[in-house]
Design a protein around this motif. Structure first.
Motif, PDB file in Angstrom:
ATOM      1  N   ASP A   1      59.968 127.168  65.000  1.00 28.69           N
ATOM      2  CA  ASP A   1      59.839 126.111  66.163  1.00 28.69           C
ATOM      3  C   ASP A   1      61.381 125.383  66.201  1.00 28.69           C
ATOM      4  N   PRO A   2      61.998 125.392  67.515  1.00 31.93           N
ATOM      5  CA  PRO A   2      63.382 124.579  67.492  1.00 31.93           C
ATOM      6  C   PRO A   2      63.048 123.219  67.049  1.00 31.93           C
ATOM      7  N   LYS A   3      61.914 122.752  67.114  1.00 39.80           N
ATOM      8  CA  LYS A   3      62.086 121.122  66.654  1.00 39.80           C
ATOM      9  C   LYS A   3      62.274 121.213  65.233  1.00 39.80           C
ATOM     10  N   ASP A   4      61.724 122.168  64.501  1.00 36.97           N
ATOM     11  CA  ASP A   4      61.456 122.014  62.993  1.00 36.97           C
ATOM     12  C   ASP A   4      61.407 123.675  62.732  1.00 36.97           C
ATOM     13  N   ARG A   5      62.699 124.058  61.948  1.00 34.39           N
ATOM     14  CA  ARG A   5      62.603 125.476  61.762  1.00 34.39           C
ATOM     15  C   ARG A   5      61.825 125.880  60.613  1.00 34.39           C
ATOM     16  N   ARG A   6      61.303 125.071  59.872  1.00 35.17           N
ATOM     17  CA  ARG A   6      60.294 125.538  58.798  1.00 35.17           C
ATOM     18  C   ARG A   6      58.932 125.720  59.438  1.00 35.17           C
ATOM     19  N   LEU A   7      58.631 125.432  60.666  1.00 35.77           N
ATOM     20  CA  LEU A   7      57.585 125.817  61.365  1.00 35.77           C
ATOM     21  C   LEU A   7      57.548 127.086  62.360  1.00 35.77           C
ATOM     22  N   LEU A   8      56.453 127.641  62.312  1.00 32.12           N
ATOM     23  CA  LEU A   8      56.373 128.801  63.356  1.00 32.12           C
ATOM     24  C   LEU A   8      55.559 128.207  64.460  1.00 32.12           C
ATOM     25  N   ILE A   9      56.032 128.784  65.676  1.00 34.76           N
ATOM     26  CA  ILE A   9      55.150 128.672  66.756  1.00 34.76           C
ATOM     27  C   ILE A   9      54.605 129.917  67.499  1.00 34.76           C
ATOM     28  N   ARG A  10      53.608 130.084  68.340  1.00 31.29           N
ATOM     29  CA  ARG A  10      53.486 131.234  68.995  1.00 31.29           C
ATOM     30  C   ARG A  10      54.686 131.623  69.899  1.00 31.29           C
ATOM     31  N   ARG A  11      54.654 133.050  69.973  1.00 32.17           N
ATOM     32  CA  ARG A  11      55.891 133.480  70.760  1.00 32.17           C
ATOM     33  C   ARG A  11      55.170 133.956  72.187  1.00 32.17           C
ATOM     34  N   THR A  12      56.046 133.558  73.196  1.00 28.50           N
ATOM     35  CA  THR A  12      55.630 133.509  74.437  1.00 28.50           C
ATOM     36  C   THR A  12      56.657 134.651  75.126  1.00 28.50           C
ATOM     37  N   ARG A  13      56.518 134.973  76.556  1.00 28.19           N
ATOM     38  CA  ARG A  13      57.110 135.901  77.088  1.00 28.19           C
ATOM     39  C   ARG A  13      58.621 135.670  77.333  1.00 28.19           C
ATOM     40  N   LYS A  14      58.947 134.044  76.929  1.00 28.77           N
ATOM     41  CA  LYS A  14      60.210 133.619  77.394  1.00 28.77           C
ATOM     42  C   LYS A  14      60.860 133.538  75.958  1.00 28.77           C
ATOM     43  N   SER A  15      60.238 133.750  74.821  1.00 29.39           N
ATOM     44  CA  SER A  15      60.908 133.603  73.590  1.00 29.39           C
ATOM     45  C   SER A  15      61.994 134.693  73.128  1.00 29.39           C
ATOM     46  N   LYS A  16      62.955 134.407  72.580  1.00 28.53           N
ATOM     47  CA  LYS A  16      64.021 135.155  71.998  1.00 28.53           C
ATOM     48  C   LYS A  16      64.022 135.481  70.539  1.00 28.53           C
ATOM     49  N   PRO A  17      64.218 136.559  70.139  1.00 30.89           N
ATOM     50  CA  PRO A  17      64.177 137.139  68.737  1.00 30.89           C
ATOM     51  C   PRO A  17      65.138 135.899  67.896  1.00 30.89           C
ATOM     52  N   PRO A  18      65.041 135.991  66.634  1.00 28.25           N
ATOM     53  CA  PRO A  18      64.133 136.695  65.681  1.00 28.25           C
ATOM     54  C   PRO A  18      62.586 136.392  65.794  1.00 28.25           C
ATOM     55  N   PHE A  19      61.673 137.448  65.763  1.00 27.90           N
ATOM     56  CA  PHE A  19      60.115 137.301  65.667  1.00 27.90           C
ATOM     57  C   PHE A  19      59.938 137.212  64.231  1.00 27.90           C
ATOM     58  N   PHE A  20      58.737 136.793  63.876  1.00 28.72           N
ATOM     59  CA  PHE A  20      58.077 136.881  62.716  1.00 28.72           C
ATOM     60  C   PHE A  20      56.809 137.087  62.892  1.00 28.72           C
ATOM     61  N   ARG A  21      56.291 137.888  61.748  1.00 31.85           N
ATOM     62  CA  ARG A  21      54.742 137.912  61.258  1.00 31.85           C
ATOM     63  C   ARG A  21      54.790 137.223  59.954  1.00 31.85           C
ATOM     64  N   THR A  22      53.129 136.919  59.745  1.00 26.42           N
ATOM     65  CA  THR A  22      53.154 136.206  58.466  1.00 26.42           C
ATOM     66  C   THR A  22      52.274 136.929  57.755  1.00 26.42           C
ATOM     67  N   LEU A  23      52.395 136.632  56.362  1.00 33.77           N
ATOM     68  CA  LEU A  23      51.435 137.194  55.205  1.00 33.77           C
ATOM     69  C   LEU A  23      51.093 136.066  54.155  1.00 33.77           C
ATOM     70  N   PRO A  24      50.144 136.086  53.883  1.00 32.97           N
ATOM     71  CA  PRO A  24      49.841 135.288  52.608  1.00 32.97           C
ATOM     72  C   PRO A  24      50.768 135.770  51.097  1.00 32.97           C
ATOM     73  N   GLU A  25      51.076 134.824  50.418  1.00 33.81           N
ATOM     74  CA  GLU A  25      51.792 134.850  49.380  1.00 33.81           C
ATOM     75  C   GLU A  25      50.974 135.853  48.360  1.00 33.81           C
TER      76      GLU A  25
END
Ligand SMILES: [Zn+2]
Length: 321
Positions: A165-189
């Motif tokens: 999330d550009p407003k807070d890099r600690r957060l992730l938001i859904r990727r859209t067709r306009k999003s630029k890399p890096p992309f992330f997937r998540t896994l539980p610890e």
């Protein structure tokens, strides 16, 4: 002895829950009785509060209403809601006209083992995860860094569905067709069992959803995800079902969940037209009382996905039972 205070600062561990229900019963003699409907798989007593004005007879001698909560491990607010209900009834006590005529059975935490995992780790499971046979390339949740929590890990991945999330890099938001890399997937610890080095990693082994373990229209996995081996294969669900079957005085049951901000009513499968018309009318009327108090709409479980045109069918669901 005053009634115990119900705090809303944090969700309760099993020991905190036990202390609360013990205090509630001790502070409302002749109104609240603490019992157990059986033991969980890991050996925790499943608490039951029987609440009525005993001067006009025990709950067993009256029409009775059952409330259960926290069948899904992370839905810990269900426990709080059930305890809030119990405490409110206990506070009215002998002054209550309702309790002279009606009994209440309250099971605040029908899944004490799953809830304990959720409340002590922040990890996420549905009702229970079967870890008896570990599968290869499967991540099992674990507090790897020893901070007492199972958090969510982000991994850079070209096909990842998230961006930071550009407003807070600690957060992730859904990727859209306009999003630029890096992309992330998540896994539980956690730790991946017998990892082959690829990114085809499953999370947890077989998951059980106890709200698919009931006998009405039960279907085996994989036809119904989370169904379990057979109806009431889970000891906690068997204990609740046996309690229900042994109480012919029960006239209504309510389960507390944290789901789609709605008051849900049957059916969970098939069509509303399959149900008795009079039953539907009275369920709708009762559900509207809940809607008035919560501001949530009343919806049948088959319309659970409100944004989806298709009905869903949840087999072996408590509602249909
Ligand atoms: Zn739920």
């Amino acid at each position: 002895m005053p009634l115990p205070r119900l705090q809303f600062a944090h969700f309760m561990t099993y020991d905190e829950l036990t202390a609360f229900v013990e205090e509630l019963a001790a502070s409302a003699p002749g109104v609240v009785r603490l019992r157990s409907i059986g033991d969980s798989r890991e050996g925790r007593a499943i608490h039951l509060l029987a609440i009525t004005d005993e001067s006009t007879g025990p709950a067993e001698a009256k029409p009775a209403y059952l409330v259960h909560g926290n069948i899904h491990a992370v839905e810990l607010a269900g426990t709080h809601a059930a305890l809030f209900t119990a405490r409110k009834l206990a506070a009215e006590g002998r002054k209550s006209e309702l309790l002279k005529r009606v009994g209440f059975y309250i099971v605040p935490r029908i899944n004490p083992d799953g809830a304990e995992f959720a409340v002590t780790t922040s990890g996420s499971i549905r009702s229970r995860t079967d870890r008896s046979e570990r599968a290869a390339n499967t991540l099992y949740q674990e507090d790897v860094n020893g901070d007492g929590l199972i958090l969510t890990m982000r991994l850079p991945h070209p096909n990842g569905p998230f961006v930071s999330d550009p407003k807070d890099r600690r957060l992730l938001i859904r990727r859209t067709r306009k999003s630029k890399p890096p992309f992330f997937r998540t896994l539980p610890e956690g730790m991946v069992h017998e990892w082959d080095g690829t990114d085809h990693i499953a999370v947890e082994g077989r998951s059980l959803d106890w709200n698919r373990n009931w006998s009405y229209d039960w279907r085996p996995e994989p036809e119904q995800w989370g169904a379990g081996d057979f109806p009431f294969s889970e000891p906690e669900m068997r204990a609740l079902a046996e309690f229900i079957f042994s109480r012919p005085n029960l006239f209504g049951i309510l389960g507390y969940h944290t789901g789609p901000n709605a008051v849900l009513r049957p059916p969970s499968t098939g069509s509303e037209n399959d149900l008795n018309e009079g039953d539907v009318r009275i369920m709708q009327e009762l559900a509207e009382v809940g809607a008035e108090h919560t501001g949530f709409p009343v919806i049948p479980v088959v319309k659970y996905r409100r944004d989806d045109a298709r009905d869903i069918n949840l087999r072996g669901h408590f509602h249909d039972f």
